[in-house]
Design a protein around this motif. Structure first.
Motif, PDB file in Angstrom:
ATOM      1  N   LYS A   1      11.481  10.231  19.189  1.00  0.00           N
ATOM      2  CA  LYS A   1      12.890  10.942  18.473  1.00  0.00           C
ATOM      3  C   LYS A   1      13.243  10.074  17.472  1.00  0.00           C
ATOM      4  O   LYS A   1      13.999  10.227  16.576  1.00  0.00           O
ATOM      5  N   ARG A   2      13.177   8.660  17.286  1.00  0.00           N
ATOM      6  CA  ARG A   2      13.378   7.800  16.250  1.00  0.00           C
ATOM      7  C   ARG A   2      12.809   8.126  15.089  1.00  0.00           C
ATOM      8  O   ARG A   2      13.283   7.905  13.926  1.00  0.00           O
ATOM      9  N   LEU A   3      11.673   9.035  14.885  1.00  0.00           N
ATOM     10  CA  LEU A   3      10.962   9.267  13.731  1.00  0.00           C
ATOM     11  C   LEU A   3      11.946  10.330  12.953  1.00  0.00           C
ATOM     12  O   LEU A   3      11.706  10.667  11.706  1.00  0.00           O
ATOM     13  N   ASP A   4      13.221  11.056  13.625  1.00  0.00           N
ATOM     14  CA  ASP A   4      14.129  11.818  13.031  1.00  0.00           C
ATOM     15  C   ASP A   4      14.654  11.381  11.935  1.00  0.00           C
ATOM     16  O   ASP A   4      15.448  11.817  10.970  1.00  0.00           O
ATOM     17  N   GLU A   5      14.955   9.670  12.036  1.00  0.00           N
ATOM     18  CA  GLU A   5      15.757   8.871  11.258  1.00  0.00           C
ATOM     19  C   GLU A   5      15.100   8.750   9.473  1.00  0.00           C
ATOM     20  O   GLU A   5      15.960   8.806   8.749  1.00  0.00           O
ATOM     21  N   VAL A   6      13.743   9.072   9.841  1.00  0.00           N
ATOM     22  CA  VAL A   6      13.057   8.964   8.293  1.00  0.00           C
ATOM     23  C   VAL A   6      13.811  10.143   7.252  1.00  0.00           C
ATOM     24  O   VAL A   6      13.674   9.494   5.901  1.00  0.00           O
ATOM     25  N   LYS A   7      14.255  11.209   7.686  1.00  0.00           N
ATOM     26  CA  LYS A   7      14.959  12.195   6.765  1.00  0.00           C
ATOM     27  C   LYS A   7      15.919  11.611   5.911  1.00  0.00           C
ATOM     28  O   LYS A   7      16.182  11.931   4.798  1.00  0.00           O
TER      29      LYS A   7
ATOM     30  N   ASP B   1       0.998  -1.103   0.014  1.00  0.00           N
ATOM     31  CA  ASP B   1      -0.138   0.149  -0.066  1.00  0.00           C
ATOM     32  C   ASP B   1       0.954   1.409  -0.016  1.00  0.00           C
ATOM     33  O   ASP B   1       0.666   2.251  -0.727  1.00  0.00           O
ATOM     34  N   LEU B   2       1.794   1.459   0.924  1.00  0.00           N
ATOM     35  CA  LEU B   2       2.654   2.642   1.112  1.00  0.00           C
ATOM     36  C   LEU B   2       3.489   2.729  -0.154  1.00  0.00           C
ATOM     37  O   LEU B   2       3.852   3.929  -0.542  1.00  0.00           O
ATOM     38  N   ALA B   3       4.008   1.546  -0.654  1.00  0.00           N
ATOM     39  CA  ALA B   3       4.671   1.635  -2.228  1.00  0.00           C
ATOM     40  C   ALA B   3       3.901   2.343  -3.319  1.00  0.00           C
ATOM     41  O   ALA B   3       4.434   3.206  -3.856  1.00  0.00           O
ATOM     42  N   LYS B   4       2.659   1.836  -3.304  1.00  0.00           N
ATOM     43  CA  LYS B   4       1.842   2.387  -4.265  1.00  0.00           C
ATOM     44  C   LYS B   4       1.621   3.957  -3.996  1.00  0.00           C
ATOM     45  O   LYS B   4       1.394   4.952  -5.118  1.00  0.00           O
ATOM     46  N   LEU B   5       1.602   4.310  -2.888  1.00  0.00           N
ATOM     47  CA  LEU B   5       1.301   5.668  -2.565  1.00  0.00           C
ATOM     48  C   LEU B   5       2.543   6.720  -2.321  1.00  0.00           C
ATOM     49  O   LEU B   5       2.479   7.782  -2.023  1.00  0.00           O
ATOM     50  N   ASN B   6       3.782   6.057  -2.553  1.00  0.00           N
ATOM     51  CA  ASN B   6       5.029   6.726  -2.591  1.00  0.00           C
ATOM     52  C   ASN B   6       5.193   7.294  -1.507  1.00  0.00           C
ATOM     53  O   ASN B   6       5.476   8.609  -1.176  1.00  0.00           O
ATOM     54  N   LYS B   7       5.129   6.603  -0.178  1.00  0.00           N
ATOM     55  CA  LYS B   7       5.061   7.243   1.243  1.00  0.00           C
ATOM     56  C   LYS B   7       6.437   6.964   1.880  1.00  0.00           C
ATOM     57  O   LYS B   7       7.242   5.884   2.022  1.00  0.00           O
ATOM     58  N   LYS B   8       6.713   7.915   2.864  1.00  0.00           N
ATOM     59  CA  LYS B   8       7.727   7.676   3.708  1.00  0.00           C
ATOM     60  C   LYS B   8       7.177   7.279   4.965  1.00  0.00           C
ATOM     61  O   LYS B   8       6.146   7.759   5.242  1.00  0.00           O
ATOM     62  N   ALA B   9       8.040   6.164   5.546  1.00  0.00           N
ATOM     63  CA  ALA B   9       7.229   5.551   6.780  1.00  0.00           C
ATOM     64  C   ALA B   9       8.441   5.153   7.776  1.00  0.00           C
ATOM     65  O   ALA B   9       9.485   5.086   7.679  1.00  0.00           O
ATOM     66  N   PHE B  10       7.661   4.868   8.831  1.00  0.00           N
ATOM     67  CA  PHE B  10       8.805   4.079   9.965  1.00  0.00           C
ATOM     68  C   PHE B  10       7.956   2.738  10.306  1.00  0.00           C
ATOM     69  O   PHE B  10       7.004   2.815  11.045  1.00  0.00           O
ATOM     70  N   PHE B  11       8.650   1.713  10.210  1.00  0.00           N
ATOM     71  CA  PHE B  11       8.094   0.486  10.633  1.00  0.00           C
ATOM     72  C   PHE B  11       8.469  -0.076  12.011  1.00  0.00           C
ATOM     73  O   PHE B  11       9.446   0.043  12.485  1.00  0.00           O
ATOM     74  N   ILE B  12       7.546  -0.766  12.824  1.00  0.00           N
ATOM     75  CA  ILE B  12       7.756  -1.208  14.014  1.00  0.00           C
ATOM     76  C   ILE B  12       7.223  -2.569  13.952  1.00  0.00           C
ATOM     77  O   ILE B  12       5.738  -3.021  14.090  1.00  0.00           O
ATOM     78  N   PRO B  13       7.926  -3.777  13.561  1.00  0.00           N
ATOM     79  CA  PRO B  13       7.313  -5.193  13.339  1.00  0.00           C
ATOM     80  C   PRO B  13       6.917  -5.827  14.711  1.00  0.00           C
ATOM     81  O   PRO B  13       7.175  -5.308  15.721  1.00  0.00           O
ATOM     82  N   THR B  14       5.826  -6.634  14.210  1.00  0.00           N
ATOM     83  CA  THR B  14       5.287  -7.241  15.405  1.00  0.00           C
ATOM     84  C   THR B  14       6.355  -8.410  16.076  1.00  0.00           C
ATOM     85  O   THR B  14       6.984  -9.069  15.444  1.00  0.00           O
ATOM     86  N   PRO B  15       6.416  -8.087  17.150  1.00  0.00           N
ATOM     87  CA  PRO B  15       7.473  -9.119  17.793  1.00  0.00           C
ATOM     88  C   PRO B  15       7.093 -10.336  17.630  1.00  0.00           C
ATOM     89  O   PRO B  15       5.952 -10.967  18.080  1.00  0.00           O
ATOM     90  N   GLY B  16       8.127 -11.125  17.163  1.00  0.00           N
ATOM     91  CA  GLY B  16       7.819 -12.779  17.030  1.00  0.00           C
ATOM     92  C   GLY B  16       7.330 -13.097  15.802  1.00  0.00           C
ATOM     93  O   GLY B  16       7.547 -14.105  15.545  1.00  0.00           O
ATOM     94  N   GLN B  17       7.011 -12.059  15.012  1.00  0.00           N
ATOM     95  CA  GLN B  17       6.472 -12.358  13.524  1.00  0.00           C
ATOM     96  C   GLN B  17       7.712 -12.163  12.472  1.00  0.00           C
ATOM     97  O   GLN B  17       8.108 -11.140  12.346  1.00  0.00           O
ATOM     98  N   PHE B  18       8.488 -13.264  12.187  1.00  0.00           N
ATOM     99  CA  PHE B  18       9.588 -13.256  11.398  1.00  0.00           C
ATOM    100  C   PHE B  18       9.416 -12.564  10.094  1.00  0.00           C
ATOM    101  O   PHE B  18      10.461 -11.798   9.722  1.00  0.00           O
TER     102      PHE B  18
END
Length: 348
Positions: free
Chosen positions: A321-327, A278-295
Motif C-alpha cells: 500500500k506504500r506504493l500509493d504515496e508515489v502519486k 540511472d533513474l534520473a537519466k530515465l526521468n522515472k518515478k520510484a519508491f526507495f527501500i534503503p539497505t538497512p545499516g547502509q548510512f
C-alpha cells in the motif's frame, strides 16, 4: 598502439560496475583500450557487457551485511583486518599487472588499493563524506586519507547546489584535485510506451538482498498490476520465471534493462547512488527501500523524500500500500549535462 587504461570497480552490489560502463564506452570512443579488473558479480556483469575486452580478476573484499542493521558497523570494524589484507593484495596484483602489461593509467571506482605511482591513478567516488552515524568524522577522515594517495578524484555528480549526491559528494574544502564529471548512467531515455505497472530492481550484498527479495515477492501477491522482478543475481545464463502477473529474471543485460525500465511506470529499488543516477537519466518515478545499516543509502532516500522527489521507507515497515504515496511525488529528472571526456582523459 592504443593506450591501455585499467578500469577497476568495487564489487559491492552492482552499482560500481554499472556506472563504469559509460566510462569504458567513453574510453573506447576516445581511442583507448580499456582493461577491466574486478571480482565476483561485478566482473561477471562487465564480462557480459564487454565480451571482447581483456579482463583481470582482482582479490575480493568479501563484503557481506549483517542480519541486524545495528550490528553492521561493528561487523565492518571486525572485518577491517580482512579489508586491509585485500587492499594489500590489490596493490601487489596491480604492481604485477604493470610489470607484465603496458598500462598508461588506472581508474579505480572505490577500490582502495588499485593505484600505482608509475602511472596516473584516478579514484572515482561519490562519497567524499563517508556517513557512518556518530563515527562519520572518522570514516570520512580515513577515506579522504586514502583518496589523497591517488593523483586525482572524479565525482560522478555536478558541482552546483542542485545535485544528486548532496553532502556525500560535496565538501567546502578538499586538498585533492577533483573533477565533477556529471551523473553517470549507461541508459538512454527512449520515451517508450508503458507496458509494465512496476519493475523491481534488487542488488547488493547478502543477506539483505535476499531479505528484500523475499519480502517484496510476498507483498506482491496482493498486487494486481503487471510486474517485472529483477533479482540482480549474476549467473552464467539468464533465467526467466513467470508466476501469475510477475515475470522474474535472475539478471538483465544493460540493453534489456534499459528497455524494460523505460517501459515501466514505477520502479521499486534500493537507493544506491548508481540507481539514483540511472533513474534520473530515465526521468522515472520510484519508491526507495534503503539497505538497512547502509548510512549512504538511508541518507539519499531521506534526502530525496524530503525534496518531494521519491517516497521511501525502511525495509521492515514496507507494504504494498506504500506504493500509493508515489502519486504525490515528482519523480527523478535528468540534468542537462554534457562532459568533455577528451579533456578528462588527457591525464593519460
Amino acid at each position: 598502439m592504443k593506450k591501455r587504461i585499467l578500469v577497476a570497480p568495487l564489487n559491492w552490489g552492482l552499482g560500481h560496475a554499472t556506472r563504469c560502463i559509460p566510462i569504458i564506452n567513453a574510453l573506447i570512443a576516445e581511442n583507448f583500450a580499456p582493461i577491466i579488473a574486478s571480482d565476483g558479480a561485478a566482473l561477471t556483469l562487465l564480462r557480459k557487457e564487454f565480451p571482447n575486452l581483456t579482463t583481470i580478476e582482482l582479490p575480493s573484499y568479501n563484503i557481506t551485511y549483517t542480519k541486524n542493521r545495528k550490528l553492521f558497523k561493528l561487523k565492518l570494524l571486525k572485518d577491517s583486518p580482512k579489508f586491509l589484507k585485500a587492499i594489500k593484495a590489490e596493490k601487489k596484483a596491480i604492481a604485477s599487472i604493470l610489470e607484465h602489461t603496458d598500462i598508461s593509467g588506472i581508474i579505480s571506482d572505490n577500490r582502495l588499493g588499485v593505484r600505482n605511482k608509475k602511472v596516473p591513478s584516478v579514484f572515482m567516488t561519490h562519497q567524499l563524506n563517508v556517513l557512518s552515524g556518530n563515527t562519520t568524522w572518522l570514516s570520512t577522515k580515513i577515506h579522504q586519507k586514502i583518496i589523497k594517495k591517488f593523483d586525482t578524484c572524479w565525482v560522478p555528480d555536478i558541482e552546483g547546489e542542485i545535485n544528486l549526491s548532496g553532502k556525500l559528494g560535496h565538501l567546502k574544502k578538499f586538498d585533492v584535485p577533483t573533477s565533477y564529471i556529471g551523473p553517470l548512467s549507461r541508459f538512454t531515455n527512449t520515451r517508450s510506451e508503458i507496458k509494465n505497472d512496476l519493475i523491481v530492481l534488487i542488488s547488493g550484498p547478502e543477506p539483505q538482498r535476499t531479505f528484500l527479495e523475499e519480502k517484496l515477492l510476498s507483498e506482491l501477491k496482493s498486487y494486481s498490476g503487471k510486474v517485472v522482478f529483477v533479482k540482480g543475481i549474476m549467473e552464467k545464463k539468464q533465467t526467466i520465471q513467470v508466476i501469475g502477473n510477475i515475470t522474474i529474471y535472475n539478471f538483465m543485460t544493460s540493453k534489456l534493462l534499459e528497455k524494460t525500465i523505460n517501459e515501466s511506470a514505477l520502479v521499486v529499488s534500493r537507493s544506491g547512488y548508481t540507481t539514483v543516477m540511472d533513474l534520473a537519466k530515465l526521468n522515472k518515478k520510484a519508491f526507495f527501500i534503503p539497505t538497512p545499516g547502509q548510512f549512504e543509502q538511508e541518507y539519499l532516500a531521506k534526502r530525496l523524500t524530503e525534496m518531494s522527489l521519491v517516497p521511501s521507507c525502511k525495509q521492515n515497515v514496507f507494504n504494498i500500500k506504500r506504493l500509493d504515496e508515489v502519486k504525490t511525488y515528482e519523480g527523478l529528472k535528468a540534468f542537462d549535462f554534457k562532459f568533455d571526456y577528451t579533456n578528462l582523459f588527457s591525464l593519460f
